[in-house]
Design an enzyme around this catalytic site. Structure first.
Site, PDB file in Angstrom:
ATOM      1  N   CYS A 234       0.744  -1.154   0.134  1.00 62.49           N
ATOM      2  CA  CYS A 234       0.056  -0.013  -0.131  1.00 62.49           C
ATOM      3  C   CYS A 234       0.814   1.136  -0.192  1.00 62.49           C
ATOM      4  O   CYS A 234       1.758   1.286   0.660  1.00 62.49           O
ATOM      5  CB  CYS A 234      -0.954  -0.016   1.179  1.00 62.49           C
ATOM      6  SG  CYS A 234      -2.058  -1.292   1.151  1.00 62.49           S
TER       7      CYS A 234
ATOM      8  N   TRP B  99      -2.653  -2.578  -1.765  1.00 61.77           N
ATOM      9  CA  TRP B  99      -2.301  -4.164  -2.050  1.00 61.77           C
ATOM     10  C   TRP B  99      -3.138  -5.063  -0.889  1.00 61.77           C
ATOM     11  O   TRP B  99      -2.905  -4.748   0.279  1.00 61.77           O
ATOM     12  CB  TRP B  99      -0.832  -4.322  -1.474  1.00 61.77           C
ATOM     13  CG  TRP B  99      -0.380  -5.835  -1.783  1.00 61.77           C
ATOM     14  CD1 TRP B  99       0.235  -6.304  -3.008  1.00 61.77           C
ATOM     15  CD2 TRP B  99       0.064  -6.771  -0.784  1.00 61.77           C
ATOM     16  NE1 TRP B  99       0.619  -7.608  -2.917  1.00 61.77           N
ATOM     17  CE2 TRP B  99       0.379  -7.992  -1.573  1.00 61.77           C
ATOM     18  CE3 TRP B  99      -0.223  -6.903   0.458  1.00 61.77           C
ATOM     19  CZ2 TRP B  99       0.746  -9.107  -0.697  1.00 61.77           C
ATOM     20  CZ3 TRP B  99      -0.112  -8.163   1.149  1.00 61.77           C
ATOM     21  CH2 TRP B  99       0.446  -9.086   0.372  1.00 61.77           C
TER      22      TRP B  99
ATOM     23  N   GLU C  77      18.193 -17.707  -5.678  1.00 62.93           N
ATOM     24  CA  GLU C  77      17.933 -16.464  -6.139  1.00 62.93           C
ATOM     25  C   GLU C  77      17.403 -16.084  -7.462  1.00 62.93           C
ATOM     26  O   GLU C  77      16.631 -15.680  -7.700  1.00 62.93           O
ATOM     27  CB  GLU C  77      19.076 -15.389  -5.799  1.00 62.93           C
ATOM     28  CG  GLU C  77      19.007 -13.974  -6.558  1.00 62.93           C
ATOM     29  CD  GLU C  77      17.647 -13.307  -6.037  1.00 62.93           C
ATOM     30  OE1 GLU C  77      16.874 -13.685  -5.266  1.00 62.93           O
ATOM     31  OE2 GLU C  77      17.185 -12.328  -7.082  1.00 62.93           O
TER      32      GLU C  77
ATOM     33  N   GLU D 123       9.049 -14.606 -10.256  1.00 68.05           N
ATOM     34  CA  GLU D 123       8.240 -13.410 -10.144  1.00 68.05           C
ATOM     35  C   GLU D 123       7.740 -12.891 -11.160  1.00 68.05           C
ATOM     36  O   GLU D 123       6.887 -12.096 -11.062  1.00 68.05           O
ATOM     37  CB  GLU D 123       8.733 -12.627  -8.727  1.00 68.05           C
ATOM     38  CG  GLU D 123      10.218 -12.033  -9.221  1.00 68.05           C
ATOM     39  CD  GLU D 123      10.692 -11.299  -7.952  1.00 68.05           C
ATOM     40  OE1 GLU D 123       9.921 -10.874  -6.972  1.00 68.05           O
ATOM     41  OE2 GLU D 123      11.673 -11.302  -7.757  1.00 68.05           O
TER      42      GLU D 123
ATOM     43  N   HIS E 125      18.884 -36.584  -5.571  1.00 62.62           N
ATOM     44  CA  HIS E 125      18.340 -37.029  -4.445  1.00 62.62           C
ATOM     45  C   HIS E 125      17.031 -36.932  -4.606  1.00 62.62           C
ATOM     46  O   HIS E 125      16.354 -36.586  -3.525  1.00 62.62           O
ATOM     47  CB  HIS E 125      18.881 -36.136  -3.402  1.00 62.62           C
ATOM     48  CG  HIS E 125      20.382 -36.660  -3.122  1.00 62.62           C
ATOM     49  ND1 HIS E 125      21.022 -37.989  -2.799  1.00 62.62           N
ATOM     50  CD2 HIS E 125      21.452 -36.060  -3.242  1.00 62.62           C
ATOM     51  CE1 HIS E 125      22.186 -37.759  -2.659  1.00 62.62           C
ATOM     52  NE2 HIS E 125      22.554 -36.804  -3.112  1.00 62.62           N
TER      53      HIS E 125
END
Ligand code: F6R
Length: 589
Positions: free
Chosen positions: A2, A71, A466, A473, A489
C-alpha cells in the site's frame, strides 16, 4: 504494501499533485486506488479498481487531500474495499497502510454501538473510531492520538476531516515521510519518490508520532501526547533516478544501472567497516537476516565470510528468526539486509535482537528507513531508488557490501576494492546491446516451458535459489534452484525431454562437479543453459560471464539471470515491473 500520499497547499489544487505522487508509489500495491479531497469543507472521494497508470480519473476540487494505492490484505479487490474509507457521517476519510491486529474486536464493538461498516477492510474501523472521538467532543488531534493507542500492529494512516478542515497523519510501523517546501505546501507519503520532483527536504515521522499537516506542522508523541520537535534533512537522491527515462521498464533500467551502482556501493565509511569488522571478529554469534531476495544475499554472505574471512556466520530468513532467540547474547551481532528497510519480518526480528541487547548492523538502500533508525551501524548501499518490484541492483550492491565487510574482517579492504573495481569494469563491458540481444535469443528458446531448474555449487548455490525467485516472480514459470549435488536426491525425477536447466558456473573448485551435474540431467533430456566464463560442449546455450574473483562470480552470474528473467516475462506478455500478487515493500507479517 500500500502506498499513501497526502498534500496540503495554501492555493494549489491538490488532485493533480496527489495523482502524480500516487503514480510514483504504484510499485507498493496496484490492486485498486482512491483519493479524497477537501473543497470548502466538502469531502469528495473517488475510488477505482485497477492500476492507477491504466485508469482514467475524474479531477476532484480542493487544496488538500489524500490518496492510496492498495495491496489487498483484508477483503477482496473491489471498489468498496478500496481506500479512502469513510465514517458513518461521510465527513472523515482515512487511508491506511498496515494491519490492525485487534480489528475483529474493534469492528464488533463498533457494530454493537450502531456504526454501519460497509467494507471488509480493517482500515474502515479507523474512520468510525475517529468519528466516535469527535462525537465525544474530542478534537481530531485527540481522536487520532486515542485511536493510535487503541489499534495493535504496524499501522500508519492519514485522516482528513471536513468538519474540522484538518489533515493528520499517524505512524506506527509503516513509513510516512513529509516533504517540506516553502511553507506554502506540504507533502506526506509512504516513500520519497512520491514527491522527489518537488522537494528533497524531508522529515521522517517516527513510530509513535502523529503530525498535524497544514501551514504549520505540529508533531506529537502519541504515547505521551507531548509535542515533539523534528529535524528537516536534505536527501541526495536525484528525481530522474526514480523516472523511467528512455527505458520501457524500471526492471530493465535498474538492471542496466548496475554498471554504476556497484561502484556507488563501494563508497562506504572505512572507519565503520573496520569497527563493524572488529565486532564481527569478537562477536558471540553473527546472524545475517533478511527476507526473499535479501535472505539469499544473507545466504551468499555465509559463503563469502567462510571463503574470505574463515568465519562461520549464520544466515536466517527473518520470519524464522524467533526460533533462534535463545542463542542471542549482548555480544551477538545481528546484520539485517534489506532494500526498503521497512520489511515487517525483519523489523520484528531486529526488535527481538534489540531486546536481547545485541548490536544491530544494517545493509540498506532506503535512507532514513525504520531499520536504519534502530541500527547501531548502517551501511547504505547507495543504489538509488529501486522501483521495479523484483530486486536487481539493490541485490548486487548488498552483495558488494558483504564482500567489503568480509575483507574488512581480515584487514584487507583494499583487496575487496580491487575485486569490486575489476568486477564493475567487466559488468560495464558485459552489458552491451549485443549481449542483451543474445539473452533475448536464449529467452525465446525457453519462455514457453512450464518449469525451469537452476543449479549451482558453492557460492553459486544460494545464487541458484535467488535465480529461481527472479524467474518466478516476473515470468510466472515454475522455477527452482538447487545445489548441484542435490538434484539426484529427488528433483531429477522432474527432468524430461526439453526441460531447461541453468547451470551457474564459476572458475573455482566446484566447476568440474557442477558440469558433471549438468551432464547428469542432460543425459535425461534436459536443455543446458550454461552461465559461465568459459564455453563447454555440454551447453545447448551459453551465456558468457566475465572471469572475476570467486566471491564476485555471484554478481557476474546474477546479472544475466536478471536479464533473462526480464526477457522471459516480456515474451510472456507480463508487466514485469508489477508482478501479480506482489508488492515492493512488505510491511505486513
Ligand atoms: C524479490 C524481492 C523480495 C524482497 C523482499 C525483502 O525480487 O524483491 O523478495 O527482497 O521482499 O524486501 P527488502 O529488501 O525491502 O527487505
Amino acid at each position: 504494501m500500500c502506498g499513501i500520499v497526502g498534500y496540503w497547499s495554501e492555493t494549489e489544487n491538490a488532485f493533480d499533485i496527489l495523482l502524480n505522487s500516487l503514480k510514483k508509489l504504484e510499485y507498493r500495491g496496484y490492486d485498486s486506488f482512491g483519493f479524497a479531497t477537501l473543497n470548502n469543507r466538502d469531502l469528495m472521494t473517488e475510488r477505482k479498481v485497477g492500476k492507477i497508470s491504466d485508469t482514467q480519473c475524474e479531477r476532484l476540487p480542493g487544496n488538500m487531500g489524500i490518496g492510496h494505492t492498495r495491496w489487498a490484505t483484508h477483503g477482496k479487490v473491489n471498489e468498496i474495499n478500496s481506500h479512502p474509507h469513510k465514517d458513518c457521517s461521510g465527513k472523515i476519510a482515512v487511508v491506511h497502510n498496515g494491519i490492525i491486529e485487534n480489528f475483529k474486536e474493534l469492528r464488533d464493538y463498533l457494530e454493537k454501538t450502531g456504526h454501519t461498516l460497509r467494507s471488509e477492510t480493517d482500515t474502515e474501523i479507523l474512520a468510525h473510531l475517529l468519528e466516535e472521538g469527535l462525537k465525544k467532543g474530542m478534537s481530531l488531534k485527540e481522536s487520532v492520538i486515542r485511536i493510535s493507542n487503541l489499534v495493535r500492529g504496524r499501522n500508519s494512516f492519514v485522516a482528513l476531516s471536513s468538519d474540522t478542515g484538518e489533515m493528520i497523519a499517524s505512524r506506527n510501523g509503516s513509513p510516512l515521510i513529509l516533504g517540506i517546501t516553502n511553507g506554502k505546501e506540504v507533502f506526506i507519503a509512504s516513500d520519497i519518490p512520491a514527491f522527489l520532483d518537488k522537494t528533497k527536504k524531508v522529515t521522517y515521522l517516527d513510530d509513535g508520532q502523529i503530525c498535524c499537516i497544514g501551514e504549520h506542522l505540529e508533531f506529537y508523541d502519541f504515547k505521551t501526547g507531548n509535542q515533539v520537535q523534528k529535524r528537516v534533512i536534505e536527501i541526495d537522491w536525484k528525481a530522474e533516478e526514480a523516472e523511467l527515462g528512455d527505458y520501457k521498464h524500471f526492471m530493465l533500467k535498474e538492471i542496466m544501472e548496475q554498471k554504476e551502482t556497484l561502484i556507488s556501493a563501494m563508497n562506504q565509511n572505512k572507519e565503520h567497516l573496520i569497527e563493524v569488522a572488529k565486532r564481527i571478529n569478537g562477536a558471540k554469534g553473527v546472524f545475517f537476516i533478511g527476507c526473499g531476495t535479501a535472505a539469499r544475499v544473507c545466504h551468499i554472505a555465509e559463503y563469502v565470510f567462510s571463503k574470505v574471512a574463515n568465519k562461520h556466520i549464520n544466515y536466517i530468513t527473518a520470519s524464522e528468526f524467533e526460533n533462534y532467540e535463545h542463542f542471542l547474547l549482548p555480544e551477538t551481532l545481528v546484520i539485517a539486509v534489506s532494500q526498503s528497510g521497512e520489511t515487517a519480518d525483519v523489523l520484528d526480528a531486529l526488535n527481538i535482537a534489540k531486546r536481547k541487547g545485541c548490536k544491530i548492523i544494517s545493509i540498506l538502500n532506503n535512507p532514513g528507513s525504520s531499520m536504519e533508525r534502530i541500527s547501531d551501524y548502517t551501511f547504505p548501499i547507495n543504489a538509488g531508488p529501486e522501483k521495479a518490484v523484483a530486486s536487481t541492483k539493490a541485490t548486487t550492491s548488498q552483495i558488494a557490501v558483504v564482500i567489503l565487510l568480509a575483507y574488512a574482517c581480515i584487514e584487507n579492504i583494499k583487496e575487496a576494492d580491487r575485486i569490486l573495481l575489476d568486477l564493475s569494469g567487466k559488468v560495464n563491458d558485459m552489458l552491451n546491446p549485443r549481449y542483451e540481444a543474445h539473452i533475448g535469443y536464449v529467452a525465446k528458446q525457453v519462455y514457453k516451458n512450464k518449469d525451469i531448474f537452476i543449479i549451482g555449487r558453492g557460492i553459486n548455490y544460494p545464487l541458484a535459489i535467488e535465480s529461481a525467485i527472479k524467474l518466478m516472480e516476473v515470468s510466472y514459470i515454475h522455477a527452482q534452484g538447487f545445489a548441484g549435488g542435490e538434484l539426484k536426491h529427488g528433483p531429477i525425477a522432474l527432468i524430461e525431454k526439453g526441460t531447461p536447466v541453468i547451470a551457474l558456473i564459476a572458475e573455482d573448485k566446484t566447476k568440474e562437479e557442477i558440469l558433471s551435474n549438468a551432464m547428469e540431467v542432460k543425459s535425461r533430456g534436459a536443455i543446458i543453459i550454461g552461465v559461465s566464463p568459459e564455453k563447454n560442449e555440454i551447453f545447448d546455450y551459453w551465456i558468457k560471464t566475465p572471469k572475476v574473483d570467486e566471491v564476485a562470480s555471484v554478481i557476474a552470474n546474477l546479472i544475466p539471470i536478471q536479464l533473462l528473467s526480464y526477457n522471459i516475462g516480456i515474451l510472456r506478455g507480463y508487466n514485469v515491473d508489477y508482478p501479480r500478487n506482489l508488492a515492493k515493500s512488505v510491511t505486513v507479517r
